[in-house]
Design a protein around this motif. Sequence first.
Motif, PDB file in Angstrom:
ATOM      1  N   ARG A   1       0.837  -1.205   0.000  1.00  0.00           N
ATOM      2  CA  ARG A   1       0.000   0.000   0.000  1.00  0.00           C
ATOM      3  C   ARG A   1       0.870   1.252   0.000  1.00  0.00           C
ATOM      4  NH1 ARG A   1      -3.008  -2.151   5.223  1.00  0.00           N
ATOM      5  NH2 ARG A   1      -4.124  -3.941   4.345  1.00  0.00           N
ATOM      6  N   GLU A   2       0.532   2.153  -0.883  1.00  0.00           N
ATOM      7  CA  GLU A   2       1.191   3.454  -0.878  1.00  0.00           C
ATOM      8  C   GLU A   2       0.281   4.458  -0.179  1.00  0.00           C
ATOM      9  OE1 GLU A   2       2.390   4.494  -4.833  1.00  0.00           O
ATOM     10  OE2 GLU A   2       3.754   2.778  -5.009  1.00  0.00           O
ATOM     11  N   VAL A   3       0.787   5.676   0.010  1.00  0.00           N
ATOM     12  CA  VAL A   3      -0.003   6.701   0.699  1.00  0.00           C
ATOM     13  C   VAL A   3      -1.347   6.909  -0.001  1.00  0.00           C
ATOM     14  CG1 VAL A   3      -0.084   9.147   1.345  1.00  0.00           C
ATOM     15  CG2 VAL A   3       2.031   7.860   1.617  1.00  0.00           C
ATOM     16  N   SER A   4      -1.343   6.861  -1.338  1.00  0.00           N
ATOM     17  CA  SER A   4      -2.579   7.069  -2.101  1.00  0.00           C
ATOM     18  C   SER A   4      -3.628   6.004  -1.776  1.00  0.00           C
ATOM     19  CB  SER A   4      -2.283   7.071  -3.605  1.00  0.00           C
ATOM     20  OG  SER A   4      -1.689   5.836  -3.995  1.00  0.00           O
ATOM     21  N   THR A   5      -3.177   4.769  -1.511  1.00  0.00           N
ATOM     22  CA  THR A   5      -4.112   3.687  -1.177  1.00  0.00           C
ATOM     23  C   THR A   5      -4.783   3.963   0.164  1.00  0.00           C
ATOM     24  OG1 THR A   5      -2.429   2.251  -2.194  1.00  0.00           O
ATOM     25  CG2 THR A   5      -4.342   1.176  -1.216  1.00  0.00           C
TER      26      THR A   5
ATOM     27  N   ASP B   1      -9.494   5.537  12.553  1.00  0.00           N
ATOM     28  CA  ASP B   1      -8.739   4.315  12.884  1.00  0.00           C
ATOM     29  C   ASP B   1      -7.705   4.021  11.803  1.00  0.00           C
ATOM     30  OD1 ASP B   1      -9.942   3.821  15.281  1.00  0.00           O
ATOM     31  OD2 ASP B   1     -11.383   2.340  14.519  1.00  0.00           O
ATOM     32  N   ILE B   2      -8.141   4.120  10.543  1.00  0.00           N
ATOM     33  CA  ILE B   2      -7.231   3.870   9.418  1.00  0.00           C
ATOM     34  C   ILE B   2      -6.129   4.930   9.384  1.00  0.00           C
ATOM     35  CG2 ILE B   2      -7.050   3.681   6.903  1.00  0.00           C
ATOM     36  CD1 ILE B   2      -8.504   1.379   8.135  1.00  0.00           C
ATOM     37  N   PHE B   3      -6.502   6.178   9.664  1.00  0.00           N
ATOM     38  CA  PHE B   3      -5.526   7.274   9.683  1.00  0.00           C
ATOM     39  C   PHE B   3      -4.410   6.992  10.689  1.00  0.00           C
ATOM     40  CE2 PHE B   3      -4.306  11.399  11.676  1.00  0.00           C
ATOM     41  CZ  PHE B   3      -3.629  11.953  10.596  1.00  0.00           C
ATOM     42  N   PHE B   4      -4.785   6.555  11.894  1.00  0.00           N
ATOM     43  CA  PHE B   4      -3.780   6.289  12.926  1.00  0.00           C
ATOM     44  C   PHE B   4      -2.988   5.009  12.628  1.00  0.00           C
ATOM     45  CE2 PHE B   4      -6.861   8.897  15.512  1.00  0.00           C
ATOM     46  CZ  PHE B   4      -6.029  10.015  15.564  1.00  0.00           C
ATOM     47  N   LYS B   5      -3.633   4.015  11.994  1.00  0.00           N
ATOM     48  CA  LYS B   5      -2.916   2.799  11.599  1.00  0.00           C
ATOM     49  C   LYS B   5      -1.852   3.125  10.550  1.00  0.00           C
ATOM     50  CE  LYS B   5      -6.369  -0.787  12.532  1.00  0.00           C
ATOM     51  NZ  LYS B   5      -7.355  -1.709  11.916  1.00  0.00           N
ATOM     52  N   MET B   6      -2.212   4.028   9.657  1.00  0.00           N
ATOM     53  CA  MET B   6      -1.267   4.447   8.616  1.00  0.00           C
ATOM     54  C   MET B   6      -0.018   5.046   9.248  1.00  0.00           C
ATOM     55  SD  MET B   6      -1.829   7.384   5.741  1.00  0.00           S
ATOM     56  CE  MET B   6      -0.463   7.985   4.756  1.00  0.00           C
TER      57      MET B   6
ATOM     58  N   LEU C   1       4.234   5.348   7.641  1.00  0.00           N
ATOM     59  CA  LEU C   1       3.978   6.059   6.392  1.00  0.00           C
ATOM     60  C   LEU C   1       3.643   7.509   6.722  1.00  0.00           C
ATOM     61  CD1 LEU C   1       1.867   3.651   4.173  1.00  0.00           C
ATOM     62  CD2 LEU C   1       4.006   4.726   3.539  1.00  0.00           C
ATOM     63  N   GLU C   2       4.300   8.424   6.059  1.00  0.00           N
ATOM     64  CA  GLU C   2       4.075   9.838   6.356  1.00  0.00           C
ATOM     65  C   GLU C   2       2.865  10.346   5.577  1.00  0.00           C
ATOM     66  OE1 GLU C   2       6.589  13.918   5.835  1.00  0.00           O
ATOM     67  OE2 GLU C   2       7.559  12.268   6.884  1.00  0.00           O
ATOM     68  N   PRO C   3       1.850  10.854   6.268  1.00  0.00           N
ATOM     69  CA  PRO C   3       0.668  11.369   5.566  1.00  0.00           C
ATOM     70  C   PRO C   3       1.005  12.607   4.752  1.00  0.00           C
ATOM     71  CG  PRO C   3       0.559  11.880   7.921  1.00  0.00           C
ATOM     72  CD  PRO C   3       1.743  10.993   7.728  1.00  0.00           C
TER      73      PRO C   3
ATOM     74  N   GLY D   1      -0.857  15.999   2.277  1.00  0.00           N
ATOM     75  CA  GLY D   1      -1.948  16.961   2.409  1.00  0.00           C
ATOM     76  C   GLY D   1      -3.323  16.350   2.213  1.00  0.00           C
ATOM     77  N   ILE D   2      -3.421  15.399   1.270  1.00  0.00           N
ATOM     78  CA  ILE D   2      -4.714  14.752   1.008  1.00  0.00           C
ATOM     79  C   ILE D   2      -5.128  13.886   2.198  1.00  0.00           C
ATOM     80  CG2 ILE D   2      -5.910  13.107  -0.497  1.00  0.00           C
ATOM     81  CD1 ILE D   2      -4.102  14.099  -2.776  1.00  0.00           C
ATOM     82  N   THR D   3      -4.154  13.231   2.823  1.00  0.00           N
ATOM     83  CA  THR D   3      -4.447  12.416   4.004  1.00  0.00           C
ATOM     84  C   THR D   3      -5.092  13.264   5.087  1.00  0.00           C
ATOM     85  OG1 THR D   3      -2.352  11.287   3.517  1.00  0.00           O
ATOM     86  CG2 THR D   3      -3.483  10.659   5.531  1.00  0.00           C
ATOM     87  N   PHE D   4      -4.473  14.407   5.376  1.00  0.00           N
ATOM     88  CA  PHE D   4      -5.014  15.289   6.415  1.00  0.00           C
ATOM     89  C   PHE D   4      -6.374  15.852   6.014  1.00  0.00           C
ATOM     90  CE2 PHE D   4      -0.563  15.472   7.911  1.00  0.00           C
ATOM     91  CZ  PHE D   4      -0.790  15.228   9.254  1.00  0.00           C
ATOM     92  N   LEU D   5      -6.545  16.140   4.735  1.00  0.00           N
ATOM     93  CA  LEU D   5      -7.835  16.647   4.259  1.00  0.00           C
ATOM     94  C   LEU D   5      -8.935  15.627   4.522  1.00  0.00           C
ATOM     95  CD1 LEU D   5      -8.659  19.277   2.766  1.00  0.00           C
ATOM     96  CD2 LEU D   5      -8.541  17.982   0.640  1.00  0.00           C
ATOM     97  N   ASN D   6      -8.654  14.362   4.218  1.00  0.00           N
ATOM     98  CA  ASN D   6      -9.637  13.303   4.436  1.00  0.00           C
ATOM     99  C   ASN D   6      -9.910  13.070   5.924  1.00  0.00           C
ATOM    100  OD1 ASN D   6      -9.827  12.920   1.684  1.00  0.00           O
ATOM    101  ND2 ASN D   6      -8.415  11.201   1.625  1.00  0.00           N
ATOM    102  N   ALA D   7      -8.842  13.109   6.737  1.00  0.00           N
ATOM    103  CA  ALA D   7      -9.006  12.908   8.186  1.00  0.00           C
ATOM    104  C   ALA D   7      -9.829  14.047   8.799  1.00  0.00           C
ATOM    105  CB  ALA D   7      -7.647  12.819   8.859  1.00  0.00           C
ATOM    106  N   LEU D   8      -9.561  15.280   8.374  1.00  0.00           N
ATOM    107  CA  LEU D   8     -10.323  16.439   8.880  1.00  0.00           C
ATOM    108  C   LEU D   8     -11.774  16.385   8.415  1.00  0.00           C
ATOM    109  CD1 LEU D   8      -7.641  19.235   8.352  1.00  0.00           C
ATOM    110  CD2 LEU D   8      -8.520  18.426  10.548  1.00  0.00           C
ATOM    111  N   SER D   9     -11.981  15.907   7.189  1.00  0.00           N
ATOM    112  CA  SER D   9     -13.346  15.745   6.684  1.00  0.00           C
ATOM    113  C   SER D   9     -14.110  14.729   7.523  1.00  0.00           C
ATOM    114  CB  SER D   9     -13.300  15.300   5.214  1.00  0.00           C
ATOM    115  OG  SER D   9     -14.597  15.037   4.725  1.00  0.00           O
ATOM    116  N   ALA D  10     -13.424  13.647   7.912  1.00  0.00           N
ATOM    117  CA  ALA D  10     -14.051  12.635   8.773  1.00  0.00           C
ATOM    118  C   ALA D  10     -14.455  13.252  10.106  1.00  0.00           C
ATOM    119  CB  ALA D  10     -13.088  11.465   8.989  1.00  0.00           C
ATOM    120  N   CYS D  11     -13.569  14.054  10.680  1.00  0.00           N
ATOM    121  CA  CYS D  11     -13.878  14.715  11.955  1.00  0.00           C
ATOM    122  C   CYS D  11     -15.073  15.655  11.817  1.00  0.00           C
ATOM    123  CB  CYS D  11     -12.657  15.498  12.446  1.00  0.00           C
ATOM    124  SG  CYS D  11     -11.270  14.453  12.948  1.00  0.00           S
ATOM    125  N   ALA D  12     -15.139  16.354  10.690  1.00  0.00           N
ATOM    126  CA  ALA D  12     -16.258  17.272  10.456  1.00  0.00           C
ATOM    127  C   ALA D  12     -17.577  16.511  10.393  1.00  0.00           C
ATOM    128  CB  ALA D  12     -16.032  18.059   9.165  1.00  0.00           C
ATOM    129  N   HIS D  13     -17.600  15.408   9.624  1.00  0.00           N
ATOM    130  CA  HIS D  13     -18.840  14.633   9.473  1.00  0.00           C
ATOM    131  C   HIS D  13     -19.201  13.883  10.755  1.00  0.00           C
ATOM    132  CE1 HIS D  13     -19.556  15.472   5.285  1.00  0.00           C
ATOM    133  NE2 HIS D  13     -18.342  15.088   4.952  1.00  0.00           N
TER     134      HIS D  13
END
Length: 674
Positions: A366-370, A389-394, A399-401, A403-415
Amino acid sequence: MNTTTTTTTTNLPHHIKPQEASPETKPPTFKLSQKKILEILNTKCTTSVQNLKQAHGVVLRSGHFQDHYVAGTILKCYASPHFNNFGFALKVFDNVWRPNVFVWNIMIKGCVENNEALEAISFYSKMVDMNSRPNKFTYPMLFKACRLVQAVEEGLQIHAHVVKQQLSEDGHIRSAGIQMYASFGLVEEARRILLDDAASSDVVCWNAMIDGYMKCGDVEAAKELFDKHMPSKNVGSWNAMVSGFAKCGRLKDARAVFDEMIERDEISWSAMIDGYVQGGYHKEALEVFNEMQKEKIVSPRKFVLSSVLAACANVGALDQGKWVHGYIKKNSIQVDAVLGTALVDMYAKCGRLDMAWEVFENVKRREVSTWNAMIGGLAMHGRADDALDIFFKMQGNNLEPNGITFLNALSACAHGGFVDEGLTIFSSMKEMYGMEAEVEHYGCVVDMFGRAGLLEEAEQVINSMPIEPSAAVYGALLGACRIHGNVEMGERVGRILLELEPQNSGRYALLSNIYAEAGMWDDVAEVRKLMKERGVKTIPGISMVDIGGKVHEFKMGDGSHPHMKEVYLMLEKIIEKLETEGYSPNTSQVLFDIAEEEKETALRYHSEKLAIAFGVLNTKPGTTIRVVKNLRICEDCHSAIKLFSQLYNRDVIVRDRMRYHHFRNGRCSCKDFW
């Protein structure tokens, strides 16, 4: 680059003489011939690291490692990106005694293939210092290395070496040089290589020049070269034009060239499909892929399939996406990070998180994009806990997150309403990874506060941003104002948005809805008047539904679908049933100044309702209906579909411009906040 040093190979400290390798080394015993050893390495060791290590041991014991062709072939195997173990290849190289040009070329190529282009240039410098004479196979890969890292000065020096060694006439070197200069933006220098002694420039060189012009944005120069000057053309020439036009956004020109082609290969189809996907014409991309399948001449490979999966994801074509996945399995195509990411993204965007997760679990590398695709998919579906959970497992997998990783994690927190967690993640961008937040990240924080009803905090974030807030950031706050009924702030933010995006009809609609829900009808009329004065055109709502592997498109007022009459009749039945259970059209959603009866009619035939009616007609009772819409779903349709899911005992998944809505038993996964 220093080319004057005359260090000899006899006193190099990092290459061990064979007799110095071990005091107990026995005289070599050549039980296997060189030919047999090379055959084993080239046939049994390219995909199996276990076989490679065994063969390596045999080579060391037999003494064949002193043979540069054997040593070089071992290095070629270890340097393969398939093994992801280039560091070990470097260690093996350090034990090659007096490496010849074959060995150096293997290492230079290995560096480039393992994303170590600067290291390739460094190897060349060492090679020259050690008086090992490069040959015609050395330079194409070096030009590529310089192109990849934009090493202009080194590229010019290496080209001077080519001229000095009288290798300029080699076609592979010329084409690689043309590509390098064009990537630097030096198209005149590239053209000089092409036309100096033009007889030595084969069709590959001409194709490289066309590609160079296209990548520099000089489409007309490429077109003139193709139409008027090329002495001969092959399928690659046509491919360069198709790909170039597509990448420059000229899809009509790309399609015209594509349709003229007498012969097409996989790259031809891939260029056209990818061009449509990148341009947002996903339905057309699938049509080209279907045409490709009918010809049965070209078997689609990884890059075509990843583009097709992207198209499936964007139009919600689950059945076709499943077919592609089945094709991958049937033909034993390795699901690497590229295909794995495309499959995860497709299943998530088609509403099948279970299948997305299954693919994600089975991707070996798995790469960061996956990881991003899985986190983003869970976030869009409101599965905030799982996404985090997946964010913290990554992070636990070292694996270094990005900008897109953080965007997705923040979106999860918002929802998910996880304000504290979201703020911690936002702070970690700078504190742990040294990353500066971009405007999209601030937009997620504003959305997070807004969804939680913390409107003042959301506005404070906007006012304290170190970068200019975008319309999307203000839009997140305006949406929160509508949900929480804050008319005063909504009006203030809405007016800013109308100035930032005076032609965006969605902004007018949102502000008008805020006024309508507060009973401020004069202000509603003012917004409508302003919209008319500015000549704002509303974007037509388009909804797509995938039935039996075919994507059907619906638009209000468009009767072009062959089954439109049956769809309208079914929709009438559905609306009647909903009305008996208390459904009443929410006419405040209609912006236009028309009679109440006309407003009800306008709402009645919204595209998502038409798509659902078609789904009822063409699927068995209880089947999930999946709809993709290009705009934000309106409140009336949202209420109607909630009731529909309860009365018809059907799950409905609607992906609108904002997020996913899972309707089940009269409820929606968005909890009426979108």
